[in-house]
Write a protein that holds these residues in place. Sequence first.
Motif, PDB file in Angstrom:
ATOM      1  N   PRO A 409       0.849  -1.163   0.143  1.00  6.47           N
ATOM      2  CA  PRO A 409      -0.166  -0.086   0.061  1.00  6.47           C
ATOM      3  C   PRO A 409       0.870   1.201  -0.046  1.00  6.47           C
ATOM      4  O   PRO A 409       1.970   1.305   0.564  1.00  6.47           O
ATOM      5  N   LYS A 414      -3.625   3.887  -3.142  1.00  4.79           N
ATOM      6  CA  LYS A 414      -4.853   4.066  -2.725  1.00  4.79           C
ATOM      7  C   LYS A 414      -5.982   5.151  -3.337  1.00  4.79           C
ATOM      8  O   LYS A 414      -6.909   4.988  -3.659  1.00  4.79           O
ATOM      9  N   TRP A 422      -4.885   9.040   2.237  1.00  6.63           N
ATOM     10  CA  TRP A 422      -4.269   7.986   2.928  1.00  6.63           C
ATOM     11  C   TRP A 422      -4.279   8.733   4.285  1.00  6.63           C
ATOM     12  O   TRP A 422      -4.399   9.846   4.461  1.00  6.63           O
ATOM     13  N   GLU A 426      -3.079   3.802   8.707  1.00  8.68           N
ATOM     14  CA  GLU A 426      -2.721   2.879   7.581  1.00  8.68           C
ATOM     15  C   GLU A 426      -1.279   2.714   7.526  1.00  8.68           C
ATOM     16  O   GLU A 426      -0.872   1.490   7.089  1.00  8.68           O
ATOM     17  N   ASP A 436      -4.042  -3.247   4.010  1.00  9.66           N
ATOM     18  CA  ASP A 436      -4.148  -3.632   2.471  1.00  9.66           C
ATOM     19  C   ASP A 436      -2.894  -4.345   2.136  1.00  9.66           C
ATOM     20  O   ASP A 436      -3.078  -4.843   0.925  1.00  9.66           O
TER      21      ASP A 436
END
Length: 604
Positions: A409, A414, A422, A426, A436
């Motif tokens: 990721p 994204k 973002w 994350e 992810d």
Amino acid sequence: MKIKFILFIFASIWLALLVRVFFLSVESNSYYERLSYNNTIKIEQIAPVRGEIVDINNRPIAINELGFKIQLAPHLGLERNSEIFEDEINRLIALLPNLDKEKMIKEYKKVDSYYNHNFIDIVDFVSYEHIMPIYSILSLRENLNIVSSPKRFYPYGEIGAHIIGYVGRANKDDIVDDELVKLIGYSGKSGIEKYYNEYLQGLAGNREIKVNAHNQEVEELSSQKPSEDTKLTLNIDIELQKYISSFFVNKAGAVIVMDVNGAILSASSFPEYDLNTFVTGISNEVWDKLSNSLDKPFTNKLIHGLYPPGSVIKTGLGLLYITSPEAGPNFNVHCTASMPLGSRVFRCWKKDGHGSTDIKKAIRESCDDYFYKGSLRLGIEKMSDGLMRYGLGKKTGVDLPNEFIGTVPSREWKRKKYNKPWYIGETVNTSIGQGDFLTTPMQIAQFTALMATGKLPKPYFAKMIGDEVVEPDLQDVLTENELKRLPTIQRAMYEVCNVPGGTARSYVNTKVKIAGKTGTAQVVGILQDIKERELEHEMEYYTRSHAWFSTYGPYDNPQYVVLAMVEHGGHGGAATGNIISGVYNKLLELGYIKEDEEAQEDKE
């Protein structure tokens, strides 16, 4: 004036006739010669026999079973020949009771027409043992033709199914892509059989024959044998494959054994399935059972299984941390088991925390908090760029078809995929291989080889393509500073397996010192208000974490990478330690691992 006009017309007509006669007798001669030749001379292609696939010790793992196909003369399906047609079919059934009468009739009528003058296939394969007692009877019948037709056979059944692949009946797309497939009727559908299909099937031969008005052969004018010397030798040891399969009874997952230069000695995706059921057509009952299984036996998990890598990526991420100006080689955190970030709290797996933690302890004991805080310093872009440089988020280049690339990721990823911003949480999730982040087992094996040697290998199965030896392909992807700091990561991986506190210390029992990293990759999220996480063995099976353990050994002289991933296995070391230990001990037993003198002295 009228007479001149009449003479002109008369002369013009004669001139046109003379030109036409000249064209028919001289200029068209080559055309009619060619037409006559095509009516009397027939080019008949000869199908090559598919090349064998053998393992590293020359044991056959994909061979051709001797047999025959049965053909019936054309035009027997016409009404005037219906009695002859019925008689031929019934005689076949009388001699070979296991044949499917309805299928034979259907196959014949599908192809038969006024314009087809070739014999028609009605039975694809009858084994040598069944055909020989009645061969003389069948060969005397002018409406029948018995043609040699080998069938693919896999002596080890389900062992190594996903890497070997299988051969099946060619479809329209296969024929469009390769004219030879139309002649052969079969092509590689998966695995090595598909990847090397063009090589394995060889080249067709041909016969030039003279035929009469009834399309019957009168004379053979010339012939050229097909090119069939297409043996493929793999690095795979099929006995090692069998040994590893014994660990996966009623389990799902993947195991890879690869030398540090990329040659794959064993690779298995579980559950496996019997390849031979696909050669002539799988039954609806077996198909339904396999396709409806929640363990997905049709998925080649080596290259198509996408899993959160969990903590196994901490080695590479740790290398990025200690070589970056944002963190550096002396980066240290105080782990208190939780890190507040906005409205969320990111927890370490150890509920009491790890206390003061440097890079070696962070990898040895898999401290999440160290990687959380390091990610906030480094940032997602440098993390993502570095991990992709290390081989994640892209194809490894292994010689299997349709390899998946996974996901590392990033902000850009994204935005392109979801068109959303973002969030810093994350970044923290990515630092422990969650969120992810998705990888394949093959990528993690390649990544581990990089940690072992400092070079990124291209994994490969083929040892020899005919007489041509396949050479290793190694890439230099580490910076000078990363190469300098790599021994720190390697030592930490050693401590994972050999020092008290190491996450795999209690589960490794090998006769050779190894280094590695465990990983426990969650498949379901944990709610923020849950303080005490439910133990893995108490959870429903399909909600348990995937268990990773990726290793290399011997530690002092890296020779092989051994990776095990057990779906829903729970804790990485507990679920995979016996597999990893068994494989290394087997490699020693089989003579693949050779310890150098210094390593031997250390052991003594």
